[in-house]
Design a protein around this motif. Structure first.
Motif, PDB file in Angstrom:
ATOM      1  N   LEU A  23       6.216   2.656   3.454  1.00  0.00           N
ATOM      2  CA  LEU A  23       5.601   3.963   3.223  1.00  0.00           C
ATOM      3  C   LEU A  23       5.503   4.306   1.744  1.00  0.00           C
ATOM      4  O   LEU A  23       4.919   5.329   1.388  1.00  0.00           O
ATOM      5  CB  LEU A  23       6.377   5.052   3.963  1.00  0.00           C
ATOM      6  N   LEU A  66      -1.142   3.608   1.326  1.00  0.00           N
ATOM      7  CA  LEU A  66      -0.948   4.555   2.417  1.00  0.00           C
ATOM      8  C   LEU A  66      -0.997   6.005   1.945  1.00  0.00           C
ATOM      9  O   LEU A  66      -0.699   6.912   2.712  1.00  0.00           O
ATOM     10  CB  LEU A  66       0.395   4.293   3.115  1.00  0.00           C
ATOM     11  N   LEU A  77      -0.083  11.511   2.503  1.00  0.00           N
ATOM     12  CA  LEU A  77      -0.349  10.267   3.204  1.00  0.00           C
ATOM     13  C   LEU A  77      -1.763  10.230   3.784  1.00  0.00           C
ATOM     14  O   LEU A  77      -2.343  11.266   4.120  1.00  0.00           O
ATOM     15  CB  LEU A  77       0.651  10.090   4.341  1.00  0.00           C
ATOM     16  N   THR A  78      -2.283   9.027   3.940  1.00  0.00           N
ATOM     17  CA  THR A  78      -3.531   8.818   4.662  1.00  0.00           C
ATOM     18  C   THR A  78      -3.273   8.948   6.168  1.00  0.00           C
ATOM     19  O   THR A  78      -2.138   9.096   6.618  1.00  0.00           O
ATOM     20  CB  THR A  78      -4.084   7.424   4.385  1.00  0.00           C
ATOM     21  N   GLU A 118      -3.378   6.584   8.330  1.00  0.00           N
ATOM     22  CA  GLU A 118      -2.492   5.484   8.729  1.00  0.00           C
ATOM     23  C   GLU A 118      -1.040   5.814   8.380  1.00  0.00           C
ATOM     24  O   GLU A 118      -0.121   5.520   9.163  1.00  0.00           O
ATOM     25  CB  GLU A 118      -2.926   4.190   8.044  1.00  0.00           C
ATOM     26  N   GLY A 119      -0.817   6.428   7.239  1.00  0.00           N
ATOM     27  CA  GLY A 119       0.542   6.829   6.886  1.00  0.00           C
ATOM     28  C   GLY A 119       1.108   7.837   7.869  1.00  0.00           C
ATOM     29  O   GLY A 119       2.263   7.719   8.309  1.00  0.00           O
ATOM     30  N   ARG A 164       2.103   6.241  11.139  1.00  0.00           N
ATOM     31  CA  ARG A 164       3.394   5.557  11.053  1.00  0.00           C
ATOM     32  C   ARG A 164       4.559   6.550  11.103  1.00  0.00           C
ATOM     33  O   ARG A 164       5.608   6.265  11.698  1.00  0.00           O
ATOM     34  CB  ARG A 164       3.457   4.725   9.766  1.00  0.00           C
ATOM     35  N   ILE A 208       1.857  -3.296   4.891  1.00  0.00           N
ATOM     36  CA  ILE A 208       0.435  -3.628   4.950  1.00  0.00           C
ATOM     37  C   ILE A 208       0.252  -5.019   4.352  1.00  0.00           C
ATOM     38  O   ILE A 208       0.896  -5.355   3.350  1.00  0.00           O
ATOM     39  CB  ILE A 208      -0.385  -2.593   4.160  1.00  0.00           C
TER      40      ILE A 208
END
Length: 260
Positions: free
Chosen positions: A163, A168, A176-177, A179-180, A183, A204
């Protein structure tokens, strides 16, 4: 601790991290890890209810004043509290006061809910993290102490190198994006004792680093669109959350999202 079918309600408190920036949906609103988690909990529990009181830019004192009493009165099965990181990013901060306010929040929330969940927030690799690391780690040490004292769970995002990967994080380098956030939702899900769907800690795959020109263009965009306005708000005492209401201020029935 394992959440079972009796988990009928979830309330999220905090700042922009819990509001969901920068996980942007097609309609211009933000999703975020808390919404993703609510989707997953609602899919397994009929009549599930969800409230998200988080508002971007809030300091821990504002979270205590504006969110904690409301959340405590909801008596939810699961409550997440993430706050204090905005305080650590201020040029000057009284960490003793931050610790005291976080203690006050936990002492009010813990007896009123089924399970309180705290977090050690993620940090993006880079100069900002290095500059503020001592304050952040002081905050997170206090989070651990409070959790041990009050039976709260702790999601350790700070200790996950995956992270910290800049890929991310959004272009503002603070949020965060999508995807972040996904997670993070998986990390909370697993901390609640639910069956893992993936290893959220998996890095990643490596990619070629951006070239010098791309990095300089990204730096210029960051300074123009994010750093400058952030400094301006600090100098004028304003916040990005001024006048903004929570996106889900009431604990109401929640249907899992079906859109992207």
């Amino acid at each position: 601790m394992e959440i079972n079918a009796s988990c009928n309600s979830f309330v999220a408190l905090g700042d922009s991290f819990t509001e969901g920036m920068s996980d942007l949906k097609p309609d211009g609103s933000y999703r975020g890890w808390a919404d993703v988690l609510a989707d997953r909990l609602a899919a397994r529990t009929p009549d599930f209810r969800y409230a998200n009181l988080a508002v971007r830019g809030k300091l821990i004192g504002q979270i205590v004043d504006e969110q904690v009493e409301t959340a405590a009165a909801m008596k939810a099965d699961v409550v997440t509290l993430v706050g204090g990181l905005n305080d650590t990013l201020r040029p000057k901060v009284d960490m003793g006061r931050v610790r005291g306010l976080l203690t006050e929040a936990v002492e009010k929330l813990s007896p009123s809910c089924g399970q309180l969940v705290l977090m050690r927030s993620p940090g993006r690799n880079g100069p900002v993290l290095q500059r503020f690391r001592p304050r952040m780690e002081e905050l997170f040490a206090h989070v651990d102490e409070l959790a041990a004292r009050h039976g709260a769970l702790v999601v350790d995002l700070y200790g996950a190198p995956s992270l910290a990967d800049p890929r991310l994080w959004d272009v503002d380098r603070l949020h965060l994006t999508g995807e972040g956030h996904r997670r993070v939702a998986e990390a909370v899900w697993q901390t609640l004792g639910l069956a893992p769907e993936e290893d959220w800690r998996t890095p990643i795959p490596p990619s070629a680093p951006p070239g010098w020109t791309s990095r300089r263009l990204a730096d210029a965009r960051f300074a123009r669109e994010h750093l400058g306005p952030w400094i301006g708000r600090r100098l004028t005492g304003r916040s990005s959350g001024d006048g903004r209401a929570p996106k889900r201020p009431e604990l109401l029935p929640y249907e899992p999202s079906t859109g992207p």
